[in-house]
Design a protein around this motif. Structure first.
Motif, mmCIF file in Angstrom:
data_model
loop_
_atom_site.group_PDB
_atom_site.id
_atom_site.type_symbol
_atom_site.label_atom_id
_atom_site.label_comp_id
_atom_site.label_asym_id
_atom_site.label_seq_id
_atom_site.Cartn_x
_atom_site.Cartn_y
_atom_site.Cartn_z
ATOM 1 N N GLU A 24 0.834 -1.312 0.190
ATOM 2 C CA GLU A 24 -0.020 -0.153 -0.024
ATOM 3 C C GLU A 24 0.789 1.171 -0.053
ATOM 4 O O GLU A 24 0.509 2.418 -0.649
ATOM 5 N N LYS A 26 3.798 1.494 -1.348
ATOM 6 C CA LYS A 26 4.336 1.634 -2.718
ATOM 7 C C LYS A 26 3.767 2.056 -3.646
ATOM 8 O O LYS A 26 4.065 3.137 -4.537
ATOM 9 N N LYS A 27 2.496 1.577 -3.648
ATOM 10 C CA LYS A 27 1.439 2.367 -4.405
ATOM 11 C C LYS A 27 1.241 3.932 -4.442
ATOM 12 O O LYS A 27 0.996 4.560 -5.412
ATOM 13 N N ARG A 28 1.258 4.479 -3.154
ATOM 14 C CA ARG A 28 1.211 5.873 -3.001
ATOM 15 C C ARG A 28 2.850 6.474 -3.170
ATOM 16 O O ARG A 28 2.855 7.706 -2.839
ATOM 17 N N GLU A 29 3.493 5.656 -3.426
ATOM 18 C CA GLU A 29 5.397 6.321 -3.679
ATOM 19 C C GLU A 29 5.538 7.152 -2.374
ATOM 20 O O GLU A 29 6.451 7.845 -2.493
ATOM 21 N N ASP A 63 -3.403 -7.850 -1.405
ATOM 22 C CA ASP A 63 -3.555 -7.021 -2.685
ATOM 23 C C ASP A 63 -3.962 -7.744 -3.934
ATOM 24 O O ASP A 63 -3.700 -7.253 -4.906
ATOM 25 N N ASN A 90 7.636 -7.312 -6.472
ATOM 26 C CA ASN A 90 7.376 -5.852 -6.234
ATOM 27 C C ASN A 90 8.375 -5.079 -5.778
ATOM 28 O O ASN A 90 8.450 -3.981 -5.408
ATOM 29 N N LYS A 314 -4.761 -1.289 4.294
ATOM 30 C CA LYS A 314 -5.723 -0.245 3.271
ATOM 31 C C LYS A 314 -6.320 1.082 4.580
ATOM 32 O O LYS A 314 -6.097 2.001 4.380
#
Length: 326
Positions: A24, A26-29, A63, A90, A314
């Protein structure tokens, strides 16, 4: 140790829930790091080699990354392979074999001290599980080399007198495997029956083995003392000595309450020792310090599993995202 290393988020614990939190982030950098004191998914690694999960593989997925197994209920090795693939494919940021010593809240961030480094982070997520600290019997002789609180495989117990303490899934699995590999198994159970939470396809097996006399069982009993060549147990019919080569004490495990207390997290004083956190955001009474996974249940280690705590990742990251936007 090196100079202070700055990160936005430090995730303590590299199990499935820690990996889910990292995905989660990583998705948001975000600039995150998992710190794990042992191997990747260290608790799963220490499970018995032949262990089969209660749940189907899709309930262990994180995920929405597919978990394909040979059977409806995956085994330990398949789970290790799955979470390893998720982590490596990932390219998640993780430091293994690095033990977190302390988490200290400062005015604007956290200071995290480990066995190797010093870190600074705005947010910390603790998801260390509960498998590292066994519940001790607290009896004389428990420190003898023949006593273990973890079970890996049955081969070394073949042709030996083995006492298995407990009546949970782990104790039942160990008793059955050791018996099938030629061990002479005696179970010592504090309650009056095999645990109701034992896997439904295993519970009839252990009950049948006990009833036919293949595996001895003393219910409403407990160990009083462990000696090199025998074990003294207290039963409903009095105290008795049993010849013994090994004791496999599978009486459960505890979260790292010292880490929680040192971090400023309060826990309930009702014996359950449940940490304080907001069930919607997973934030504890310490601002920007979060809990995820099994550790949320305190001593009630049966309350949270991979299956029902995957959502914590999340919940936490969405709450952090909201704070960052303010």
């Amino acid at each position: 140790m090196s100079d202070i290393i700055k990160r936005d988020i430090i995730i303590i614990g590299g199990g499935p829930i820690g990996i889910a939190c990292a995905l989660e982030c990583k998705k948001r950098e975000w600039d995150y790091l998992i710190i794990e004191k042992g191997a990747l998914t260290n608790s799963l690694f220490n499970y018995p080699k032949n262990m089969t999960f209660f749940s189907t593989s899709e309930k262990l997925e994180i995920d929405a990354i597919p978990f394909i197994s040979n059977n409806p209920k995956p085994n330990r090795d398949e789970a290790l392979e799955y979470y390893r693939r998720v982590t490596t494919s990932n390219q998640l940021h993780i430091n293994l074999y690095e033990n977190v010593v302390s988490v200290e809240k400062t005015s604007e961030s956290f200071k995290i001290t480990t066995s190797k480094n010093h870190y600074s982070a705005k947010h910390v997520i603790i998801c260390t599980g509960f498998y590292d600290i066994p519940k001790l019997l607290n009896v004389p002789g428990e420190s003898l080399p023949k006593v273990t609180h973890y079970y890996k495989e049955a081969h070394n117990y073949s042709m030996q007198d083995v006492i298995v303490v407990g009546a949970s899934n782990s104790a039942v699995d160990a008793a059955l495997e050791i018996w099938r590999k030629g061990g002479r198994v005696t179970m010592v159970v504090r309650g009056d029956t095999i645990g109701e939470r034992v896997k439904y396809w295993v519970r009839p097996d252990i009950i049948n083995r006990i009833e036919e006399g293949s595996i001895k069982a003393y219910f409403n009993s407990e160990i009083a003392e462990i000696k090199p060549e025998k074990v003294i147990i207290k039963t409903q019919n009095g105290t008795m000595a049993i010849p013994n080569d090994f004791v496999v004490a599978l009486t459960g495990y505890l979260p790292n309450f010292d880490l929680l207390a040192d971090s400023g997290i309060t826990v309930s004083d009702d014996g359950k020792r449940i940490p304080t956190y907001n069930s919607d955001t997973m934030e504890t009474n310490v601002e920007n310090l979060y809990l995820a996974g099994v550790i949320c249940g305190g001593k009630e280690t049966h309350k949270w599993f991979i299956e029902n705590s995957r959502i914590h990742a999340k919940q936490i990251t969405e709450h952090i995202e909201t704070k960052m936007a303010q």
